[in-house]
Motif scaffolding. Sequence first.
Motif, PDB file in Angstrom:
ATOM      1  N   ILE A   5      46.674  44.460  46.908  1.00  0.00           N
ATOM      2  CA  ILE A   5      45.817  44.008  47.406  1.00  0.00           C
ATOM      3  C   ILE A   5      45.369  43.874  45.702  1.00  0.00           C
ATOM      4  N   SER A   6      45.023  43.886  44.569  1.00  0.00           N
ATOM      5  CA  SER A   6      44.840  43.468  43.751  1.00  0.00           C
ATOM      6  C   SER A   6      44.546  41.499  43.375  1.00  0.00           C
ATOM      7  N   PHE A   7      45.528  40.996  44.136  1.00  0.00           N
ATOM      8  CA  PHE A   7      45.401  39.143  43.899  1.00  0.00           C
ATOM      9  C   PHE A   7      44.933  38.978  45.071  1.00  0.00           C
ATOM     10  N   ASP A   8      44.358  39.605  46.523  1.00  0.00           N
ATOM     11  CA  ASP A   8      43.530  38.968  47.073  1.00  0.00           C
ATOM     12  C   ASP A   8      42.514  37.995  47.227  1.00  0.00           C
ATOM     13  N   ARG A   9      41.527  38.414  46.279  1.00  0.00           N
ATOM     14  CA  ARG A   9      40.871  38.004  45.518  1.00  0.00           C
ATOM     15  C   ARG A   9      41.027  36.486  45.424  1.00  0.00           C
ATOM     16  N   ASP A  10      42.356  36.393  43.684  1.00  0.00           N
ATOM     17  CA  ASP A  10      42.630  35.326  43.516  1.00  0.00           C
ATOM     18  C   ASP A  10      43.092  34.270  44.260  1.00  0.00           C
ATOM     19  N   PHE A  11      43.844  35.093  45.538  1.00  0.00           N
ATOM     20  CA  PHE A  11      44.701  34.293  46.496  1.00  0.00           C
ATOM     21  C   PHE A  11      43.801  32.952  47.058  1.00  0.00           C
TER      22      PHE A  11
END
Length: 108
Positions: A5-11
């Motif tokens: 979930i911590s990478f959703d924004r980055d992707f």
Amino acid sequence: MANPISFDRDFGYLLPFMDKVASAASDLPDASARQELVQLMAEEKVRWERIRSLLQGAPGRGGSAGAARESLRLPTEAPPLARVSADGVNRVARSEAGFTVGSLKTTR
């Protein structure tokens, strides 16, 4: 294991950015450069989508790096570099800019 979930924004930023770069290829005057840029971005997108799936818990493919490369349909060799060495460029730029190599501390 990282929380996916911590990478959703980055992707959410990365993948559309790759699409924008690929669409910018149409503005390039050189046809071979256009094709290469589109291909490079497509390959990168496949890599990053695989990275995303691994972070979300997908099993690894196992085997060698060659097997992974084959499954992604990536080239086995890197394309030749435009410039083999930048040493000559660095020497010229450094002398023209007045840069020197050495310690910044004065020794007494």
